[in-house]
Design an enzyme around this catalytic site. Structure first.
Site, PDB file in Angstrom:
ATOM      1  N   ALA C 258       1.193  -1.125   0.179  1.00 16.50           N
ATOM      2  CA  ALA C 258       0.099  -0.473  -0.122  1.00 16.50           C
ATOM      3  C   ALA C 258       1.116   1.447   0.057  1.00 16.50           C
ATOM      4  CB  ALA C 258      -0.763  -0.023   0.965  1.00 16.50           C
ATOM      5  N   HIS C 259       0.056   2.276  -0.005  1.00 14.53           N
ATOM      6  CA  HIS C 259       1.056   3.342  -0.161  1.00 14.53           C
ATOM      7  C   HIS C 259       1.424   3.855   1.033  1.00 14.53           C
ATOM      8  CE1 HIS C 259      -3.069   5.872   1.219  1.00 14.53           C
ATOM      9  NE2 HIS C 259      -2.619   5.089   2.298  1.00 14.53           N
TER      10      HIS C 259
END
Lengths: 353, 353, 353
Positions: C258-259
Site C-alpha cells: 500500500a501507499h
C-alpha cells in the site's frame, strides 16, 4: 446481443431431461427469479422468458403467473402440491436437478456478444511463425508470438498475449488481456477470464553471497481440458517440469497456484485461495475462498477445505478441514465449543484459586 | 508535469473553509511533512509549497519555518499554543479537519500527467458502432467495442478494453489496462485503477454427469456514481440480474466481489478483501484488509469488519466484528483475554487433578 | 528456444565452485530430478543433461546412471558414501550449496525465448519524448509515454505500459502487460512479472460533507536494484513522497504493497501477502504467503512472519511471529498446546462443578 434461436418445449424436454406440463411454448430469454418480485432484472417480465425456481411453491407459482413468464423450471418433487397449469399459465418444466437445468438453459440462451468477432482483427500482432487453426478469432491488440499453435475454434480476446511456442487446444477461449506465457500448454474448451496469467515465473531464489539469486524457472504449465482460470488469477510455471491443473478443474478470481503444484481433476478453487509451491491436490478437492495451502503438502482426493483456512500439513483423502492452523472440521468445531466454555472455566478457577 | 495555477490564501480560505493567519501567500505544490525532517520528498523544501501537519506543535512549527514552506495547514484547535507567525514565517491555515483539507489541496494541486492526452490515440481500436461523448480521451492500444457508450469527459487509459454495449458515465476515468466487459454499466466520476476487471464471469457450476457444467453468467455489473475500483481488483457479473456497487463505494486493490453481490453506498473495502456470491453489504460498511465474507449472508448498514476477519454469517447493522470465524469485537477480545488465562487455568487443573 | 552454449566441466567448476569427479562432460540442458523416476520432465533422460539432486544417495545414484544424465550436482557432504564414478557414469559435481548451484545452472542454461525480440516492435506506441537507451527491446502493443527514460538493455514485454516520466534502470525486464505508472522510478536489473502494477493510486479518502473525498496520490514509487514484483501484484504510489522497495527485495504474485510503505533490502514477500499503508518493513524480513500486516506498524529487521498471519502491531527485529492476531511463534505454539488441553480442563471442571 446475438439473439439465440427460440427454445421450444420439445427441445427443452430433451436438453433438460424435463417433464413438461401445460401449454407448448418457445422461450428466448432466461430471467432472474428475483425479477418476479419486481427486482432488478432489466426487461423483466416479458414474453418468451423462462425462469428457474429451484423449489416452486404456491406463492412462487402466483408470482410466475403474474409476471407472465412463458415457462418455469422447477424440481419435479415440488410439483405435486401445485394446481395444474391452466391454458394461459406458464408451462412447468419439471427436472431432477434445477441447478443443472440452469446451467444448460444459460448456455443455450446465452445472448452475450462473443469476445472477439470471428476472424483476426487487423490490429492483432500475429507472428508469421504462429500456427492458427480453422475459425480462430483474435481480438484487437492481441499478441501471438512465434511458434504458438492455436487449434480450431480458439478465441483470443482483446489485448491477450500468447507466448512463443504456447499451445491452445480446440475451442479454448481467452477473454480480455489474458497472458499465456511461452511454452504453456492449454487443453481443449478451457476458459480464461480477463487478466489471468498462466506461466509467470515461480518464486524461487537461492541465498548467494550478495543476496538472493533467482532460480530461473525453466519449466512450464500444463492445463487439462475444460479448465477455467478466473480473472487476475495466476498459475506459475514450474522450476523444471510442469505445474499441472487437471481436467475440468476450475480456479476462481485472484487464485494463486505456485510453481510445481499439481492439481488433480475436477478440483474447485474459490476466489483468492492460494496453493504454495510443489503441493499436490487430489481429484475433486474443493478449496473455499481465501483458503491457503502451504508448500510441499498433499491434499487427498475429495478433501474439502473451508474458506479462510490455513493448511500447513497434508490432509487425508475425503476429509473436511478448517481453521488456522487447519484441522479436521469436527475437531475445529469442538475446539470452538470448548473455547466458548472458557468463561465458565475461568469463573470456576477464580472461585477456587 | 502539468503545473497547476498557484493557490492563493484567499482561494485556500474558500476551498478549505480555513482561517488564515500570517502573510498572504500563493502555493503551487503540496509537500510531504516527512520532508520537514530532511526525508524523502523530492524537491523539498522550496518556495511556494504547502504542508499539512494535522496537529502542529512548537517543534513542528520550528521545522516548518526552517524548511521555508509558504503555508502550513493544521487543525484550528492546535493553534492557541503557538506564537503568532512573524512577517517572514509560513502562513498558518487553520481548519476543522486537516485530512479533508489534505484531500482538497491534493486535488487542487494535482500535477500528475493525465492518463491519456485529450483526444483519441491513433492506435486505439474503436468500433464504428461505439458512441463517444465530448472531450473523451482514449489512450494508445485501448479497445472500445460495438455499442459501447462513453459519456462526456470519459478517460480511457492505455490498453483498456471496453466491451460491447458497456456504458461509462460522465467523467469516469479508467487508468491503464482496465477491463470493462460487455454490458457493464458504470456511473459518473468513477475511477478504475490499472488492471481492474469489471464484468468477468461469476464462478458458477452445476454438477453434471461428466463433471461440472458452467452456468453461463448472463447478468451484468452496475457501478453507481463516484465508485472506485482498485488495481487488479475484480467485480464479477451476476448469473442473472446484476452485481451492484452503490454510489461512492470504494474498493481497494486486489479486492474480489463475486457474482450477485450487492454493495450499498459509501462502502469501503480495503485491499485483498473478498465478498462471496449473493452476499448483501449495507451502506457505510467498512471491510478491513483481507477480510473475507461468505456467500449468501447480509452485512448490516454501518457494520465494521476487522482486517483478516472471516465472516461466515450475517452481521447486524452497526456492529463491529473480527476474528476467524468472526464474532462481535468485544466477544473476540474477551475470548482472547480468556485464552491468555489458559496458562493459569492449566496450572490450576494440573495442581488438583 | 534459444539453445545456450554447452557448459563444460571446467566452466561448471568455476561457475559453481564445484569439485568435479568422473569424466569431463558438456551439458546443455538442466532437467528435473523427478524425471529420474520416469516422471513428467519432457525429453528426459537424454544426452547432455545435468540434474541437481540436493543429497545423492545410492538409490539416487543408480537412477542417475540408468537415466543416462551427463552430470549430477549434489552436496559434497553426501559424496563420501558413494562409489567413485566409472568411465561411463555421469560426472559428479560436488558443491557446498546445491540450491545455489541450481540457481546458477538455471541462469546459465536458460533456453526460454526472450520476452521481446531485440528492437522496438512496430506496433509499440512510443512517445517521441521518451528516451530509450542502447539495446532496448519493446514488445508488440507496448506503450511508453512522454518523458519516460529507459536505460540500456531494458526489456518491455508485450502490452506493457510505461507512464509519463517513469524511469527504468539498466537491464530491467518487464514481462507481459506490466504497468509502470507515471513518475515511478525503478532500479537496475529488476524483473516485473505479467500483470504487475507499480504506481497505482493509494487508497486514501477523507470524510467530506457529501461522502468520501479522494486524497489525490501525488507521490511515487521507488524500487531499488534487483527487485522483483510478481504477477498481478500491486505497489501503490505514496500520497506524498514515495513508497519504497529496497534493493534485492522480492514480491511474489498477487502481493499488495500500500501507499507510503517502506520495505527494506532483501525482503521476501510470499504470494498474496499484503502490507497496509505507511508500514515499515526492515531488512531481510520474510513474510509468508497471505500474511497481512496492518497499517502504520513497524516490522523489525530479520523478522519472520508465518503464512496466513495477521499482524496488527509492531514486531521487534529478529522475531518470528504467527497467528491471528499474530504473536511470537513460541507463544502461539504454547497457546495452541493449551487449547489442546481444553478437553481435559473442561472434564475436570464439569466433574467438580
Amino acid at each position: 446481443m446475438t439473439a439465440p434461436a427460440p427454445l421450444t418445449t420439445a427441445e427443452a424436454v430433451a436438453l433438460l431431461g424435463a417433464t413438461a406440463r401445460g401449454r407448448a411454448v418457445a422461450v428466448r430469454r432466461l430471467v432472474d427469479p428475483a425479477g418476479l418480485d419486481g427486482g432488478a432484472s432489466p426487461g423483466f417480465p416479458g414474453d418468451g422468458t423462462v425462469v428457474v425456481v429451484p423449489r416452486l411453491d404456491a406463492a412462487g407459482w402466483s408470482r410466475c403467473r403474474a409476471a407472465g413468464v412463458a415457462a418455469v423450471v422447477t424440481v419435479a418433487a415440488a410439483d405435486a402440491d401445485l394446481p395444474a397449469p391452466d391454458a394461459g399459465d406458464p408451462a412447468r418444466w419439471l427436472v431432477a436437478d434445477p441447478r443443472l437445468a440452469l446451467a444448460r438453459l444459460s448456455r443455450r440462451l446465452d445472448a452475450r456478444p462473443p469476445v472477439a468477432a470471428v476472424g483476426v482483427h487487423p490490429t492483432a500482432a500475429i507472428d508469421p511463425d504462429a500456427r492458427l487453426g480453422e475459425r480462430v478469432a483474435i481480438g484487437p491488440h492481441a499478441v501471438v508470438a512465434a511458434g504458438a499453435v492455436l487449434a480450431d475454434d480458439v478465441v483470443v480476446g482483446p489485448g491477450s498475449c500468447i507466448g512463443a511456442g504456447a499451445r491452445l487446444g480446440r475451442g479454448t477461449v481467452l477473454r480480455e488481456r489474458v497472458v499465456v506465457a511461452d511454452g504453456v500448454v492449454i487443453g481443449e474448451r478451457c476458459l480464461l477470464q480477463a487478466g489471468a496469467v498462466v506461466g509467470s515465473d515461480g518464486f524461487g531464489f537461492a541465498s548467494g553471497p550478495r543476496g538472493a539469486e533467482r532460480i530461473h524457472q525453466l519449466g512450464t504449465v500444463v492445463l487439462g481440458d475444460d479448465v477455467e482460470v478466473g480473472a487476475n488469477a495466476c498459475v506459475d510455471r514450474a522450476t523444471l517440469g510442469a505445474t499441472v491443473v487437471g481436467d475440468r478443474s476450475k480456479l476462481d478470481n485472484l487464485v494463486q497456484v505456485a510453481h510445481n503444484v499439481r492439481l488433480g481433476t475436477d478440483v474447485l478453487v474459490a476466489g483468492q485461495a492460494g496453493i504454495a509451491g510443489s503441493t499436490t491436490v487430489g481429484d475433486r478437492v474443493v478449496l473455499g475462498g481465501a483458503a491457503g495451502i502451504a508448500d510441499h503438502v498433499r491434499i487427498g482426493d475429495d478433501a474439502r477445505i473451508a474458506g479462510g483456512a490455513g493448511v500447513s500439513k497434508s490432509v487425508p483423502a475425503g476429509e473436511a478441514w478448517g481453521g488456522y492452523p487447519a484441522q479436521p472440521i469436527a475437531r475445529w468445531a469442538r475446539e470452538r465449543y470448548l473455547i466458548g466454555r472458557l468463561e465458565a472455566i475461568w469463573a470456576f478457577v477464580k472461585g477456587r484459586a
